[in-house]
Design a protein around this motif. Structure first.
Motif: not given
Length: 184
Positions: A120-128, A156-174
């Protein structure tokens, strides 16, 4: 408030607002609610001292009932700021788990302010999903993991859901949830 108390408070806030609040770990809510998550701050400044701190915390877990301490977050604010060094230290942790006969009884999970999944890239939201305010070693009882996994409908679906969850955060939420990543 002393530095260690402030660090514990930051980690508790991250645990409650990010890990539990975003439901990144569906298994953390109950132990937290029951006061079974220990947050310990290590004064270690070198690998030997940190291995001793890990041994002390693992021994404490080993000597405690799960109803008292289910899991421990060992925070290391004085070393391993560099994620590559932190990640490399896990080779020692794996040897240490085998050496003390804890392999199969405990696992150690990793959280770091600069956590980066492979490929992944360092700025990939999934790293959050694994970015904490300080380098953290999460000492987990295998029995807790087994129980949690057997009761969850889609592990098995937890990592994928987690990545989707953090990707959906707005910049303000992050910025609000991860102030330590955005200079706050």
């Amino acid at each position: 408030m002393d530095d260690n108390a402030e660090i514990q408070q930051e980690v508790r806030r991250w645990l409650e607002e990010v890990v539990i609040g975003l439901n990144l770990c569906p298994f953390a809510h109950q132990p937290n609610k029951l006061g079974r998550i220990r947050i310990a701050v290590s004064e270690a400044a070198d690998e030997e001292s940190l291995l001793e701190a890990l041994q002390d915390e693992m021994s404490l877990l080993d000597a405690s009932e799960e109803s008292e301490i289910e899991t421990t977050l060992l925070v290391t604010p004085h070393m391993l700021d560099d994620f590559e060094q932190y990640n490399a230290f896990f080779d020692l942790v794996d040897v240490w788990l085998r050496e003390f006969g804890w392999e199969g009884d405990y696992q150690v999970a990793s959280f770091h302010p600069d956590y980066q999944f492979a490929d992944t890239d360092p700025d990939d939201p999934g790293n959050l999903t694994n970015r904490s305010p300080w380098p953290v070693f999460h000492l987990i009882r295998e029995a807790s993991i087994d129980r949690a996994l057997s009761s969850h409908p889609d592990v098995e679906g937890i990592p994928e859901r987690n990545i989707a969850r953090v990707e959906a955060l707005s910049p303000e939420e992050r910025r609000r949830l991860f102030p330590y990543l955005f200079g706050g």
